[in-house]
Design a protein around this motif. Structure first.
Motif, PDB file in Angstrom:
ATOM      1  N   SER A 157       0.859  -1.182   0.000  1.00 57.88           N
ATOM      2  CA  SER A 157       0.000   0.000   0.000  1.00 57.88           C
ATOM      3  C   SER A 157       0.888   1.222   0.000  1.00 57.88           C
ATOM      4  N   ASP A 158       0.527   2.177  -0.827  1.00 51.66           N
ATOM      5  CA  ASP A 158       1.289   3.422  -0.886  1.00 51.66           C
ATOM      6  C   ASP A 158       0.432   4.597  -0.436  1.00 51.66           C
ATOM      7  N   SER A 159      -0.664   4.281   0.239  1.00 49.55           N
ATOM      8  CA  SER A 159      -1.581   5.339   0.660  1.00 49.55           C
ATOM      9  C   SER A 159      -1.124   5.932   1.979  1.00 49.55           C
ATOM     10  N   GLY A 160      -1.616   7.108   2.275  1.00 48.91           N
ATOM     11  CA  GLY A 160      -1.284   7.781   3.523  1.00 48.91           C
ATOM     12  C   GLY A 160      -2.319   8.859   3.807  1.00 48.91           C
ATOM     13  N   GLY A 161      -2.118   9.573   4.876  1.00 53.16           N
ATOM     14  CA  GLY A 161      -3.052  10.616   5.249  1.00 53.16           C
ATOM     15  C   GLY A 161      -2.484  11.429   6.381  1.00 53.16           C
ATOM     16  N   PRO A 162      -3.258  12.347   6.899  1.00 52.76           N
ATOM     17  CA  PRO A 162      -2.781  13.168   8.015  1.00 52.76           C
ATOM     18  C   PRO A 162      -2.391  12.289   9.209  1.00 52.76           C
ATOM     19  N   LEU A 163      -1.273  12.596   9.821  1.00 54.54           N
ATOM     20  CA  LEU A 163      -0.767  11.801  10.929  1.00 54.54           C
ATOM     21  C   LEU A 163      -1.615  12.011  12.170  1.00 54.54           C
ATOM     22  N   GLY A 164      -2.165  10.901  12.692  1.00 52.50           N
ATOM     23  CA  GLY A 164      -2.832  10.962  13.985  1.00 52.50           C
ATOM     24  C   GLY A 164      -1.782  10.749  15.053  1.00 52.50           C
ATOM     25  N   ALA A 165      -1.622   9.511  15.469  1.00 52.48           N
ATOM     26  CA  ALA A 165      -0.535   9.182  16.397  1.00 52.48           C
ATOM     27  C   ALA A 165       0.726   8.874  15.609  1.00 52.48           C
ATOM     28  N   ALA A 166       1.860   9.194  16.187  1.00 51.57           N
ATOM     29  CA  ALA A 166       3.148   8.732  15.672  1.00 51.57           C
ATOM     30  C   ALA A 166       3.541   7.497  16.461  1.00 51.57           C
ATOM     31  N   VAL A 167       4.143   6.528  15.792  1.00 60.34           N
ATOM     32  CA  VAL A 167       4.512   5.296  16.481  1.00 60.34           C
ATOM     33  C   VAL A 167       5.869   4.811  15.990  1.00 60.34           C
ATOM     34  N   ILE A 168       6.656   4.302  16.912  1.00 57.16           N
ATOM     35  CA  ILE A 168       7.919   3.643  16.609  1.00 57.16           C
ATOM     36  C   ILE A 168       7.765   2.181  16.987  1.00 57.16           C
ATOM     37  N   HIS A 169       8.006   1.279  16.036  1.00 61.93           N
ATOM     38  CA  HIS A 169       7.966  -0.166  16.284  1.00 61.93           C
ATOM     39  C   HIS A 169       9.413  -0.643  16.378  1.00 61.93           C
ATOM     40  N   LEU A 170       9.762  -1.305  17.472  1.00 62.39           N
ATOM     41  CA  LEU A 170      11.147  -1.728  17.632  1.00 62.39           C
ATOM     42  C   LEU A 170      11.211  -3.195  18.058  1.00 62.39           C
ATOM     43  N   SER A 171      11.996  -3.966  17.329  1.00 68.29           N
ATOM     44  CA  SER A 171      12.122  -5.403  17.580  1.00 68.29           C
ATOM     45  C   SER A 171      13.116  -5.692  18.695  1.00 68.29           C
ATOM     46  N   PHE A 172      12.890  -6.818  19.367  1.00 67.64           N
ATOM     47  CA  PHE A 172      13.856  -7.302  20.351  1.00 67.64           C
ATOM     48  C   PHE A 172      13.661  -8.803  20.519  1.00 67.64           C
ATOM     49  N   VAL A 173      14.671  -9.476  21.039  1.00 66.17           N
ATOM     50  CA  VAL A 173      14.586 -10.903  21.302  1.00 66.17           C
ATOM     51  C   VAL A 173      14.147 -11.087  22.745  1.00 66.17           C
ATOM     52  N   GLU A 174      13.012 -11.744  22.921  1.00 63.57           N
ATOM     53  CA  GLU A 174      12.463 -11.956  24.257  1.00 63.57           C
ATOM     54  C   GLU A 174      13.274 -13.039  24.969  1.00 63.57           C
ATOM     55  N   ASN A 175      13.734 -12.751  26.177  1.00 63.40           N
ATOM     56  CA  ASN A 175      14.708 -13.608  26.856  1.00 63.40           C
ATOM     57  C   ASN A 175      14.206 -15.029  27.103  1.00 63.40           C
ATOM     58  N   ALA A 176      12.969 -15.176  27.572  1.00 63.80           N
ATOM     59  CA  ALA A 176      12.484 -16.503  27.965  1.00 63.80           C
ATOM     60  C   ALA A 176      12.252 -17.417  26.767  1.00 63.80           C
ATOM     61  N   SER A 177      11.546 -16.929  25.765  1.00 58.71           N
ATOM     62  CA  SER A 177      11.171 -17.764  24.618  1.00 58.71           C
ATOM     63  C   SER A 177      12.186 -17.735  23.491  1.00 58.71           C
ATOM     64  N   LYS A 178      13.039 -16.706  23.458  1.00 61.21           N
ATOM     65  CA  LYS A 178      13.994 -16.474  22.372  1.00 61.21           C
ATOM     66  C   LYS A 178      13.306 -16.147  21.056  1.00 61.21           C
ATOM     67  N   SER A 179      12.014 -15.858  21.106  1.00 62.91           N
ATOM     68  CA  SER A 179      11.309 -15.418  19.909  1.00 62.91           C
ATOM     69  C   SER A 179      11.510 -13.913  19.731  1.00 62.91           C
ATOM     70  N   ILE A 180      11.230 -13.428  18.532  1.00 64.80           N
ATOM     71  CA  ILE A 180      11.353 -12.002  18.260  1.00 64.80           C
ATOM     72  C   ILE A 180      10.037 -11.316  18.595  1.00 64.80           C
ATOM     73  N   TRP A 181      10.115 -10.287  19.383  1.00 67.01           N
ATOM     74  CA  TRP A 181       8.954  -9.485  19.758  1.00 67.01           C
ATOM     75  C   TRP A 181       9.115  -8.089  19.168  1.00 67.01           C
ATOM     76  N   VAL A 182       8.029  -7.323  19.212  1.00 65.55           N
ATOM     77  CA  VAL A 182       8.079  -5.927  18.790  1.00 65.55           C
ATOM     78  C   VAL A 182       7.373  -5.083  19.840  1.00 65.55           C
TER      79      VAL A 182
END
Length: 314
Positions: A212-237
């Motif tokens: 999708s290349d659509s957009g519009g006026p910004l409501g909330a701004a958000v930063i999504h950041l990945s990390f490795v969860e210690n217990a499961s070793k899965s990737i979380w965001v």
């Protein structure tokens, strides 16, 4: 190995530039898969140049169809800019997108056009029987990237697990940025691909799988950041959402700074939670100077950090 699937727009191409110095290791373990979705090849050429400088390879779709790239008047100039990189077997692994209009003869022609090369098929449509695709690609060094729209299980069984990678749409997209809350699991694919006999795993990073290349006026701004969860070793965001979430209220820079303030607090609380990456370092430098990021730069930072995080678990 990890195969981040990207639409090669500006933010994604800049992320590849940022990561290129670390991708060209003697045993490369992160191979971007680039499906161009911009008619201007400038950013893609910069990304390919950065990969070439550091001897890093990428899978590059040679028959893109998004943003009018399937039209001759647009495709011709684009291909003229990209073709010097396609001729370099050390840098590009030509990849054919299989869509509803693709024939088995198209696949055969593609394979014979690049003799002795490492190649890819990005399979989005299952109209060609999996057995026929398997027969056509037998004897060639081809990796099959299987999208959810094309019966990944059936194609994997036909071509073999060792020659297939499922491209998963792992990022849960909300209708509004304001609806993202806290942290959640992103994927555990990296924990299972080797046991399944696959060469690696793939996702669209922290971007929606549906283009999708659509957009519009910004409501909330958000930063999504990945990390490795210690217990499961899965990737979380983890999602860092601005305080002001209403459209037409506040400014874009102020909202982005609010999100960055929350990110900075999380890093202060646990400095080892997020891996060091070009994206994270950029956020930290911007926050220290009180210079907010921008939406395109924000995408660049998120994508580069996600790929850097995934690189630590393969």
């Amino acid at each position: 190995m990890y195969f981040p699937y990207l639409y090669a727009r500006q933010g994604e191409c800049r992320a590849i530039e940022d990561l290129a110095p670390g991708l060209g290791a003697s045993a490369q373990k992160v191979f971007p898969v680039l499906e161009p979705a911009a008619t201007n090849s400038r950013d893609l050429v910069k990304a390919l140049s950065a990969l070439a400088q550091h001897s890093a390879a990428t899978y590059l779709i040679i028959n893109p169809s998004k943003k009018s790239l399937d039209q001759g008047a647009v495709f011709g100039p684009w291909m003229a800019d990209v073709s010097p990189f396609l001729s370099d077997a050390q840098i590009t692994r030509p990849t054919l997108e299989i869509r509803a209009s693709t024939s088995l003869a198209d696949i055969t022609s593609f394979l014979t056009s690049y003799p002795g090369r490492s190649l890819g098929l990005s399979i989005r449509s299952s109209h060609i029987p999996a057995a026929n695709v398997a027969a056509a690609t037998s004897g060639y060094d081809v990796l099959h990237f299987l999208h959810s729209s094309a019966d990944p299980a059936g194609y994997s069984a036909a071509v073999g697990a060792s020659r297939s990678v499922e491209v998963r749409d792992s990022f849960r997209t909300e209708a509004r940025n304001a609806d993202y809350v806290g942290a959640e699991q992103f994927t555990a694919s990296h924990l299972y691909f080797a046991g399944d006999g696959r060469p690696g795993f793939s996702d669209y990073t922290l971007l929606p799988g549906k283009f999708s290349d659509s957009g519009g006026p910004l409501g909330a701004a958000v930063i999504h950041l990945s990390f490795v969860e210690n217990a499961s070793k899965s990737i979380w965001v983890e999602h860092f959402v601005s305080i002001e979430t209403r459209q037409y209220e506040g400014s874009q820079p102020s909202k982005l700074m609010e999100a960055m303030t929350k990110l900075d607090a999380a890093i202060t609380a646990d400095s080892s939670k997020f891996v060091t990456s070009p994206g994270l370092s950029s956020y930290q430098a911007q926050f220290a100077s009180r210079r907010p990021t921008s939406p395109t730069y924000n995408k660049r930072q998120q994508v580069s950090h996600h790929i850097a995080t995934a690189a630590t678990v393969v």
